[in-house]
Design an enzyme around this catalytic site. Structure first.
Site, mmCIF file in Angstrom:
data_model
loop_
_atom_site.group_PDB
_atom_site.id
_atom_site.type_symbol
_atom_site.label_atom_id
_atom_site.label_comp_id
_atom_site.label_asym_id
_atom_site.label_seq_id
_atom_site.Cartn_x
_atom_site.Cartn_y
_atom_site.Cartn_z
ATOM 1 N N GLU A 33 19.599 -11.053 -4.401
ATOM 2 C CA GLU A 33 18.795 -10.216 -5.585
ATOM 3 C C GLU A 33 18.408 -9.259 -5.113
ATOM 4 O O GLU A 33 18.182 -8.794 -4.267
ATOM 5 C CB GLU A 33 17.437 -11.001 -6.041
ATOM 6 C CG GLU A 33 18.095 -12.541 -6.573
ATOM 7 C CD GLU A 33 17.164 -13.709 -6.559
ATOM 8 O OE1 GLU A 33 16.060 -12.908 -7.465
ATOM 9 O OE2 GLU A 33 17.448 -14.706 -6.462
ATOM 10 N N TYR A 60 12.903 -14.753 -11.685
ATOM 11 C CA TYR A 60 13.689 -15.278 -10.414
ATOM 12 C C TYR A 60 13.100 -16.595 -9.393
ATOM 13 O O TYR A 60 13.879 -16.638 -9.105
ATOM 14 C CB TYR A 60 13.707 -14.310 -9.450
ATOM 15 C CG TYR A 60 12.237 -13.366 -9.406
ATOM 16 C CD1 TYR A 60 11.920 -11.965 -9.542
ATOM 17 C CD2 TYR A 60 11.634 -14.022 -8.066
ATOM 18 C CE1 TYR A 60 10.705 -11.474 -9.235
ATOM 19 C CE2 TYR A 60 10.532 -13.138 -8.060
ATOM 20 C CZ TYR A 60 10.088 -12.312 -8.443
ATOM 21 O OH TYR A 60 8.590 -11.632 -7.606
ATOM 22 N N LYS A 97 15.804 -6.291 -5.108
ATOM 23 C CA LYS A 97 14.195 -6.133 -5.217
ATOM 24 C C LYS A 97 13.492 -5.524 -6.115
ATOM 25 O O LYS A 97 14.159 -4.259 -5.700
ATOM 26 C CB LYS A 97 13.641 -6.563 -3.875
ATOM 27 C CG LYS A 97 12.513 -6.746 -3.419
ATOM 28 C CD LYS A 97 11.498 -6.365 -1.865
ATOM 29 C CE LYS A 97 10.468 -6.567 -1.620
ATOM 30 N NZ LYS A 97 10.069 -5.284 -2.463
ATOM 31 N N CYS A 117 2.386 33.912 -18.958
ATOM 32 C CA CYS A 117 3.054 33.603 -19.021
ATOM 33 C C CYS A 117 3.887 34.825 -18.243
ATOM 34 O O CYS A 117 5.037 34.930 -17.398
ATOM 35 C CB CYS A 117 4.403 33.550 -20.299
ATOM 36 S SG CYS A 117 5.958 33.095 -20.307
ATOM 37 N N CYS A 122 3.232 28.747 -23.101
ATOM 38 C CA CYS A 122 2.868 29.784 -23.274
ATOM 39 C C CYS A 122 3.443 30.380 -25.245
ATOM 40 O O CYS A 122 4.846 29.849 -25.922
ATOM 41 C CB CYS A 122 4.318 31.064 -22.568
ATOM 42 S SG CYS A 122 4.966 32.672 -23.546
ATOM 43 N N LYS A 153 15.374 -3.932 2.695
ATOM 44 C CA LYS A 153 15.073 -2.773 2.586
ATOM 45 C C LYS A 153 16.626 -1.762 2.514
ATOM 46 O O LYS A 153 16.815 -1.518 3.604
ATOM 47 C CB LYS A 153 13.403 -2.372 3.321
ATOM 48 C CG LYS A 153 12.342 -3.052 3.412
ATOM 49 C CD LYS A 153 11.492 -3.677 2.118
ATOM 50 C CE LYS A 153 10.866 -2.342 1.905
ATOM 51 N NZ LYS A 153 9.076 -2.064 0.941
ATOM 52 N N CYS A 174 6.566 35.995 -19.795
ATOM 53 C CA CYS A 174 6.714 37.476 -20.437
ATOM 54 C C CYS A 174 5.276 38.258 -20.474
ATOM 55 O O CYS A 174 5.154 39.094 -20.802
ATOM 56 C CB CYS A 174 7.043 36.812 -21.631
ATOM 57 S SG CYS A 174 5.689 35.805 -22.571
ATOM 58 N N ASP A 215 11.494 -2.710 -7.994
ATOM 59 C CA ASP A 215 10.009 -2.513 -7.326
ATOM 60 C C ASP A 215 9.398 -1.955 -9.156
ATOM 61 O O ASP A 215 9.231 -1.285 -9.785
ATOM 62 C CB ASP A 215 9.867 -0.772 -6.877
ATOM 63 C CG ASP A 215 8.953 -0.551 -6.587
ATOM 64 O OD1 ASP A 215 8.247 -1.412 -5.596
ATOM 65 O OD2 ASP A 215 9.542 0.612 -5.640
ATOM 66 N N CYS A 234 8.907 34.907 -26.227
ATOM 67 C CA CYS A 234 9.305 34.582 -25.228
ATOM 68 C C CYS A 234 10.737 34.673 -24.590
ATOM 69 O O CYS A 234 11.075 33.986 -25.068
ATOM 70 C CB CYS A 234 8.226 33.998 -24.404
ATOM 71 S SG CYS A 234 8.625 34.058 -23.133
HETATM 72 S S1 IVH Z 1 10.480 -13.009 -4.159
HETATM 73 C C1 IVH Z 1 8.034 -16.376 -3.059
HETATM 74 N N1 IVH Z 1 12.464 -11.888 -5.463
HETATM 75 O O1 IVH Z 1 9.054 -8.168 -3.993
HETATM 76 C C2 IVH Z 1 9.111 -15.826 -3.685
HETATM 77 N N2 IVH Z 1 10.899 -11.038 -5.150
HETATM 78 O O2 IVH Z 1 6.786 -9.592 -1.850
HETATM 79 C C3 IVH Z 1 9.193 -14.405 -3.014
HETATM 80 N N3 IVH Z 1 10.697 -8.418 -5.240
HETATM 81 O O3 IVH Z 1 5.656 -8.449 -4.706
HETATM 82 C C4 IVH Z 1 9.243 -13.441 -3.984
HETATM 83 N N4 IVH Z 1 11.835 -8.181 -6.828
HETATM 84 O O4 IVH Z 1 6.878 -9.260 -7.421
HETATM 85 C C5 IVH Z 1 11.333 -11.929 -5.074
HETATM 86 N N5 IVH Z 1 14.639 -10.817 -7.025
HETATM 87 C C6 IVH Z 1 12.951 -11.126 -6.015
HETATM 88 C C7 IVH Z 1 12.431 -9.964 -6.267
HETATM 89 C C8 IVH Z 1 10.859 -9.374 -5.978
HETATM 90 C C9 IVH Z 1 10.600 -7.903 -6.431
HETATM 91 C C10 IVH Z 1 9.078 -8.207 -5.414
HETATM 92 C C11 IVH Z 1 7.522 -9.651 -5.542
HETATM 93 C C12 IVH Z 1 6.976 -9.548 -4.840
HETATM 94 C C13 IVH Z 1 7.223 -8.264 -3.686
HETATM 95 C C14 IVH Z 1 7.847 -9.257 -2.434
#
Ligand code: IVH
Length: 719
Positions: free
Chosen positions: A112, A263, A114, A455, A473, A361, A458, A116, A478
């Site tokens: 899935e 999730y 991740k 500015c 400005c 990552k 101008c 932010d 301008c």
């Molecule tokens: S699973 C036990 N799945 O990433 C489950 N985390 O440290 C652990 N995050 O702050 C997390 N998308 O909020 C999981 N699809 C996803 C995620 C996700 C974002 C964030 C989560 C946490 C950090 C993982």
């Protein structure tokens, strides 16, 4: 039906349409129809205050500000993930856990994105959203229920009741998880769950974890609006989401475009006693978790996939490392999860990190480089915005040479100095920005930056308005503002003058040929021939294009004027209420606020714009040059009141033989009709072109009349 029953029915319908809009991104009714239903519900609730329930759709906003957030103990620890940088580290994770438990060799993996954002924990009792919390330290979080309620992607009651018939495999293709036929088998499983969930009780107690966030598109729109209004812009989507959720006043949270993807199921207690063949038992795999969350009405990602082995899972995660810009939100990696939840749980955790999943990552999107210079851009409204000129550097496959510095306060707060080594971030489609200086690398030669007093374009002195962070400005003449103004005036969504690019605009202004937008219409061929790169044909073409734009419909001219807060949508609304520019120019703040979608700020900006003598002079020049769409034309006024298409709603699909999308929209609107994006039961006609999309099937299913471009024209000529 009793009033009480119709109230319940209305709530169900509103929840359903809310779900279509905010979770599936596929509404089946117009905003107006939705608003009407909400108004009706509010009316009934006002008459029967004792019927107002916390899960009523009217209760999303309006809670009173709180003093502080109470603490909430999570029903189970809210754990986090360890990181893997690259495929080899992911393989090493797999090897480690394989040694701990050999069932790992047989399990599947779910991958899935991740996201932010901000991790949130949502509690439901008997299907009703009762409480929502931040992650906090993983054991105890803060109660942000009132703020989370304002997020429309979060269901207030589950399962989300659907008027729709039980989903068929075909319909499921439209749902986020089932973009491709490869998932038809799973679609069938889900169908069982969907059907079942619409009859079964939800679990007595359910706790769901998800990520609240702001999409990149919404973030940029928010910042653009703030910048135009001279307000402080936000740094990045994540901080904005976090800050918005930590507001004591839920009304502030409600004004931010937050959404959510879920999730994880943190807790699940079935109601007792259970019927023997009860299907809604707690899912036993991560894939089932996603299916179940979706079936209950929670939003889930459409990017999750399940794989039989770790190599395929890694390969999939790697493809997203290259395509991360295509995700609609910022993601810092993919999560690879053991599918078998029993196994994942048995693997336990190390510190706060689970062993059964890993964050794969994406390569870093932050780098350091030298800040060569701070330059200042002058916007259309005169706002001065500083930006960084950087020693070119590669971030995530793109060479970055410029980055935003937000505003002058930001430069001062972060003590950013020209010559500094700075940390720069670029993620997704968000414009790169300077995070801050690497102070330890200073040579001592870097001097603090002082914002300009004049500015840069101008040379006139700049001003600051009470309550705003920006410097302006204020010189209406301008040249930099003028360039931006003309650029906006001729742009695609405005007067759409082809062949008039920024270089030519700059030339025309530098040569003194254009002092305001109206001057475009009186340009002589000889004037153009004096410009570099202009020969006979080019000059003729440009003059023809400019002249042709004079007959653009009024809403385009209103957009083109560049009034603060008046984009294409507001301009179209205004043009319906004020069919001529003189009427709009005379409108008071009160008159303007009568138009749906126009609040006090935009109304004030419009009045202010028309009050400025310089703008009035430009209007007069436009009128004299014949750029005055529908103004004195009776037919336009008549059409706007009762045109041949008045009361009719159109949806367009496919490519039309002669009209572009914008043109057909204008054509329909200028004859009194309305154009919406999705087919619903109130759609009068589907206008069909070549290679139509899914709207055609929807129109057929709903029995909406289908016409082609020729038939559209007859609707008008037959009038
Ligand atoms: S699973 C036990 N799945 O990433 C489950 N985390 O440290 C652990 N995050 O702050 C997390 N998308 O909020 C999981 N699809 C996803 C995620 C996700 C974002 C964030 C989560 C946490 C950090 C993982």
């Amino acid at each position: 039906m009793s009033t009480r029953e119709s109230l319940e029915q209305l709530r169900k319908e509103i929840n359903f349409h809310n779900y279509r809009y905010h979770v599936l991104d596929a509404p089946v009714i117009s905003d107006t129809e939705f608003d009407r239903m909400m108004a009706e519900l509010k009316r009934i609730e006002a008459e029967h205050p004792d019927w107002v329930a916390p899960d009523s759709p009217t209760q999303r906003v309006g809670a009173a500000p709180s003093e502080k957030f109470e603490k909430v103990r999570h029903p189970a620890p809210i754990l986090s993930l360890a990181n893997a940088f690259g495929a080899n580290e992911a393989r090493a994770w797999f090897e480690r856990i394989r040694k701990v438990d050999d069932r790992v060799e047989k399990t599947k993996f779910v991958v899935e994105p991740k996201i932010d954002g901000v991790s949130v924990v949502l509690h439901y009792r008997d299907g009703i959203f009762m409480q929502g919390a931040t992650r906090g330290d993983g054991e105890v979080g803060e109660d942000i229920t009132a703020n989370l309620r304002t997020i429309r992607a979060i269901p207030l009651r589950i399962p989300v009741e659907s008027k729709a018939k039980p989903a068929t495999s075909d319909k499921l293709k439209d749902l986020p998880l089932f973009g491709s036929t490869q998932h038809l088998a799973i679609a069938n499983t889900l169908r069982v769950r969907c059907q079942q969930s619409s009859i079964a009780q939800p679990p007595a107690y359910l706790v769901v974890r998800g990520e609240a966030f702001i999409s990149v598109k919404n973030f940029e729109e928010l910042n653009k609006r703030l910048e135009e209004n001279g307000e402080k812009t936000y740094l990045n989507p994540r901080n904005t989401a976090a800050g918005s959720l930590r507001q004591l006043d839920p009304a502030v949270t409600a004004s931010r475009p937050l959404t959510l993807l879920s999730y994880q199921i943190v807790a699940w207690e079935d109601s007792l006693p259970q019927p023997p063949d009860h299907l809604t038992t707690r899912p036993t795999s991560q894939w089932e978790v996603l299916e179940t969350l979706q079936a209950l009405g929670f939003p889930i990602t459409n990017t999750a996939r399940r794989f039989d082995d770790i190599e395929s899972a890694i390969a999939y995660a790697e493809t997203w490392a290259l395509r991360r810009d295509e995700l609609p939100y910022e993601a810092d990696g993919m999560v690879i999860k053991i599918d078998d939840l029993r196994l994942a749980e048995d693997l336990g955790f190390v510190g706060k990190d689970v062993r059964g999943a890993i964050a794969f990552k994406f390569p870093a999107c932050e780098v350091t480089t030298k800040l060569q210079e701070i330059r200042v851009n002058v916007g259309r409204t005169g706002v001065l915005t500083p930006y960084a000129v950087l020693e070119p550097v590669e971030i995530g496959g793109v060479i970055v040479e410029r980055a935003t510095l937000h505003n002058f306060d930001y430069i001062a707060e972060k003590n950013i100095r020209p010559g500094d080594r700075v940390l720069v971030k670029r993620a997704g489609e968000v414009i790169p920005y300077v995070i801050g200086p690497v102070v330890d690398l200073r040579t001592g030669a870097e001097k603090p930056y002082a914002p300009p007093k004049t500015c840069p374009a101008c040379g006139q002195s700049v001003e600051h308005f009470e309550g705003e962070v920006a410097w302006y400005c204020v010189n209406a003449a301008c040249p930099a503002q003028l360039v931006r103004n003309v650029e906006h005036f001729v742009s695609k969504g405005a007067m759409d003058i082809t062949g008039l690019g920024i270089k030519i605009v700059e030339q025309l202004i530098a040569e003194g040929l254009v002092k305001d937008v109206a001057d475009l219409y009186t340009l002589k061929k000889d004037d153009l021939l004096k410009l570099e790169g202009f020969a006979d044909k080019k000059a003729d073409n440009l003059r023809t294009a400019i002249r042709a734009s004079a007959s653009q419909p009024i809403q385009r001219l209103i957009t083109a004027l560049g009034i603060r807060g008046v984009g294409e949508v507001v301009a179209a609304d205004l043009s319906r209420a004020f069919p001529a520019l003189d009427l709009l120019a005379k409108a008071s703040v009160d008159d303007l606020q009568m138009v749906e979608g126009i609040g006090p700020n935009i109304a004030a900006a419009i009045v202010d714009w028309f009050n400025r003598p310089r703008n009035r002079a430009v209007l007069e020049k436009l009128r004299a040059a014949g750029v005055w769409p529908v103004s004195n034309s009776q037919s336009a006024v008549r059409n706007l009141q009762a045109g041949p298409l008045a009361g009719l709603t159109f949806v367009v699909t496919g490519t039309l033989p002669t009209f572009s999308r914008d043109e057909v929209k204008n054509f329909i609107q200028s004859h009194g009709g309305k154009v919406t994006d999705s087919v619903g039961k109130n759609t009068s006609y589907l206008l069909l072109g070549e290679n139509p999309g899914s709207k055609l099937a929807k129109a057929r299913a709903l029995g909406v009349k289908i016409i082609d471009e020729g038939e559209l024209r007859t609707l008008i000529t037959d009038y």
